[in-house]
Design a protein around this motif. Sequence first.
Motif, PDB file in Angstrom:
ATOM      1  N   VAL A 103      38.667  54.706  12.954  1.00 40.43           N
ATOM      2  CA  VAL A 103      37.625  55.375  12.173  1.00 40.43           C
ATOM      3  C   VAL A 103      37.389  54.622  10.860  1.00 40.43           C
ATOM      4  O   VAL A 103      36.251  54.512  10.391  1.00 40.43           O
ATOM      5  CB  VAL A 103      38.015  56.842  11.888  1.00 40.43           C
ATOM      6  N   PHE A 104      38.458  54.080  10.291  1.00 44.84           N
ATOM      7  CA  PHE A 104      38.356  53.376   9.019  1.00 44.84           C
ATOM      8  C   PHE A 104      38.152  51.869   9.185  1.00 44.84           C
ATOM      9  O   PHE A 104      37.877  51.166   8.216  1.00 44.84           O
ATOM     10  CB  PHE A 104      39.613  53.630   8.179  1.00 44.84           C
ATOM     11  N   ASN A 105      38.296  51.375  10.405  1.00 43.44           N
ATOM     12  CA  ASN A 105      38.198  49.934  10.651  1.00 43.44           C
ATOM     13  C   ASN A 105      37.358  49.661  11.899  1.00 43.44           C
ATOM     14  O   ASN A 105      37.764  48.901  12.781  1.00 43.44           O
ATOM     15  CB  ASN A 105      39.598  49.331  10.813  1.00 43.44           C
ATOM     16  N   ASP A 106      36.191  50.293  11.968  1.00 43.56           N
ATOM     17  CA  ASP A 106      35.325  50.100  13.126  1.00 43.56           C
ATOM     18  C   ASP A 106      34.691  48.708  13.083  1.00 43.56           C
ATOM     19  O   ASP A 106      34.722  48.013  12.069  1.00 43.56           O
ATOM     20  CB  ASP A 106      34.243  51.178  13.175  1.00 43.56           C
ATOM     21  N   LEU A 107      34.098  48.309  14.197  1.00 50.05           N
ATOM     22  CA  LEU A 107      33.464  46.996  14.276  1.00 50.05           C
ATOM     23  C   LEU A 107      32.106  47.049  13.593  1.00 50.05           C
ATOM     24  O   LEU A 107      31.155  47.640  14.098  1.00 50.05           O
ATOM     25  CB  LEU A 107      33.300  46.576  15.744  1.00 50.05           C
ATOM     26  N   GLY A 108      32.012  46.429  12.435  1.00 48.70           N
ATOM     27  CA  GLY A 108      30.757  46.375  11.692  1.00 48.70           C
ATOM     28  C   GLY A 108      30.204  44.964  11.707  1.00 48.70           C
ATOM     29  O   GLY A 108      30.182  44.302  12.743  1.00 48.70           O
ATOM     30  N   GLU A 109      29.795  44.476  10.533  1.00 50.66           N
ATOM     31  CA  GLU A 109      29.225  43.134  10.467  1.00 50.66           C
ATOM     32  C   GLU A 109      30.267  42.071  10.795  1.00 50.66           C
ATOM     33  O   GLU A 109      29.928  41.001  11.317  1.00 50.66           O
ATOM     34  CB  GLU A 109      28.621  42.879   9.082  1.00 50.66           C
ATOM     35  N   ASP A 110      31.532  42.365  10.511  1.00 53.61           N
ATOM     36  CA  ASP A 110      32.570  41.414  10.896  1.00 53.61           C
ATOM     37  C   ASP A 110      32.694  41.334  12.412  1.00 53.61           C
ATOM     38  O   ASP A 110      32.848  40.247  12.982  1.00 53.61           O
ATOM     39  CB  ASP A 110      33.912  41.774  10.258  1.00 53.61           C
ATOM     40  N   GLY A 111      32.600  42.489  13.074  1.00 49.93           N
ATOM     41  CA  GLY A 111      32.632  42.505  14.529  1.00 49.93           C
ATOM     42  C   GLY A 111      31.476  41.718  15.130  1.00 49.93           C
ATOM     43  O   GLY A 111      31.651  40.976  16.104  1.00 49.93           O
ATOM     44  N   ASP A 112      30.299  41.859  14.541  1.00 53.82           N
ATOM     45  CA  ASP A 112      29.130  41.103  15.008  1.00 53.82           C
ATOM     46  C   ASP A 112      29.387  39.604  14.879  1.00 53.82           C
ATOM     47  O   ASP A 112      29.006  38.816  15.757  1.00 53.82           O
ATOM     48  CB  ASP A 112      27.886  41.486  14.199  1.00 53.82           C
ATOM     49  N   PHE A 113      30.032  39.208  13.772  1.00 51.22           N
ATOM     50  CA  PHE A 113      30.329  37.786  13.559  1.00 51.22           C
ATOM     51  C   PHE A 113      31.289  37.270  14.625  1.00 51.22           C
ATOM     52  O   PHE A 113      31.057  36.226  15.243  1.00 51.22           O
ATOM     53  CB  PHE A 113      30.929  37.573  12.169  1.00 51.22           C
ATOM     54  N   TRP A 114      32.388  38.003  14.842  1.00 49.98           N
ATOM     55  CA  TRP A 114      33.380  37.545  15.822  1.00 49.98           C
ATOM     56  C   TRP A 114      32.750  37.413  17.200  1.00 49.98           C
ATOM     57  O   TRP A 114      32.970  36.414  17.904  1.00 49.98           O
ATOM     58  CB  TRP A 114      34.561  38.514  15.885  1.00 49.98           C
ATOM     59  N   ILE A 115      32.003  38.420  17.601  1.00 48.13           N
ATOM     60  CA  ILE A 115      31.420  38.426  18.943  1.00 48.13           C
ATOM     61  C   ILE A 115      30.415  37.286  19.106  1.00 48.13           C
ATOM     62  O   ILE A 115      30.399  36.590  20.134  1.00 48.13           O
ATOM     63  CB  ILE A 115      30.759  39.790  19.234  1.00 48.13           C
ATOM     64  N   ALA A 116      29.594  37.054  18.076  1.00 50.32           N
ATOM     65  CA  ALA A 116      28.610  35.975  18.148  1.00 50.32           C
ATOM     66  C   ALA A 116      29.293  34.608  18.196  1.00 50.32           C
ATOM     67  O   ALA A 116      28.874  33.710  18.935  1.00 50.32           O
ATOM     68  CB  ALA A 116      27.662  36.059  16.953  1.00 50.32           C
ATOM     69  N   GLU A 117      30.340  34.452  17.404  1.00 47.23           N
ATOM     70  CA  GLU A 117      31.038  33.166  17.358  1.00 47.23           C
ATOM     71  C   GLU A 117      31.766  32.903  18.665  1.00 47.23           C
ATOM     72  O   GLU A 117      31.781  31.769  19.167  1.00 47.23           O
ATOM     73  CB  GLU A 117      32.004  33.149  16.170  1.00 47.23           C
ATOM     74  N   VAL A 118      32.381  33.926  19.229  1.00 47.61           N
ATOM     75  CA  VAL A 118      33.038  33.773  20.527  1.00 47.61           C
ATOM     76  C   VAL A 118      32.014  33.390  21.594  1.00 47.61           C
ATOM     77  O   VAL A 118      32.254  32.499  22.420  1.00 47.61           O
ATOM     78  CB  VAL A 118      33.782  35.066  20.914  1.00 47.61           C
ATOM     79  N   LYS A 119      30.875  34.041  21.567  1.00 45.05           N
ATOM     80  CA  LYS A 119      29.822  33.717  22.538  1.00 45.05           C
ATOM     81  C   LYS A 119      29.383  32.265  22.393  1.00 45.05           C
ATOM     82  O   LYS A 119      29.172  31.555  23.386  1.00 45.05           O
ATOM     83  CB  LYS A 119      28.633  34.661  22.347  1.00 45.05           C
ATOM     84  N   ARG A 120      29.248  31.794  21.155  1.00 47.24           N
ATOM     85  CA  ARG A 120      28.823  30.413  20.912  1.00 47.24           C
ATOM     86  C   ARG A 120      29.866  29.409  21.391  1.00 47.24           C
ATOM     87  O   ARG A 120      29.533  28.379  21.976  1.00 47.24           O
ATOM     88  CB  ARG A 120      28.558  30.216  19.412  1.00 47.24           C
TER      89      ARG A 120
END
Length: 248
Positions: free
Chosen positions: A20-37
């Motif tokens: 609840v306090f550490n949900d996937l926000g903009e950091d999650g978007d970064f990790w997922i995009a970088e992994v995809k790349r």
Amino acid sequence: MSKDSSEQFTNPKLVEIYDVFNDLGEDGDFWIAEVKRLAPKTIIDLGCGTGLLTCDLAEKGYEMTGVEPAAPMLEVARRKPYAEKVKWIAGGYEKFEGLKADLVLLTSHVAQFFYEDSEWNKMLAASCKALNPGGHILFDSRQHLEKSFETWPTDASRRRKEDPAYGPIEWWCKLLDTDDKYARYELHYLFLNTGEEVVSTDRLVFRTEAELRNSLEGAGFSIEKVYGDWDGSPLTEASPEMLFLASR
């Protein structure tokens, strides 16, 4: 990595509310995009915590290994959707022996819980050994000690989250002491429905860009990129983050 000695990672109640306090926000978007790349097939998620990102990546088809020293965190991770697709390992980088991957991932500032330089360097060496040729390591570290805590809530500016099981929870941070490299602080969680307050005392290490570069190169890595924030912008002196991508 000293996560297994921190209340926020070992106290059952704090572990239950962690997502609840550490949900996937903009950091999650970064990790997922970088992994995809980067398009790795196999990923080791070191310090995977409750497996929020680990299971998300497993759902996307990556072959995931989640490594976590704090047993209560790993217990929560194993109950998540798609957890059955993940290989879970209790422990730290010392469990890398025999593992092979295309990417070693450290998120949520796990890098800053390697307090001793000797342990940090051993982790980098173990990661380099575990990576396939051309593989990558990707991690985050906050750049500025004092400025990092300026964005955290204080007792006078508490923030509130709603937990499905426990109801409203207020939280704030109390910075205890700092020096050139370390910060010690308390995280306070007040469960409003019961009045119970749980406190976690923690410590972070703040390595400089030069220290991180030298340690990566010393472990055999070639640094490809250093981002300064979750939007993928390049690192500058004003950047809040240092997001390192290096290859074997």
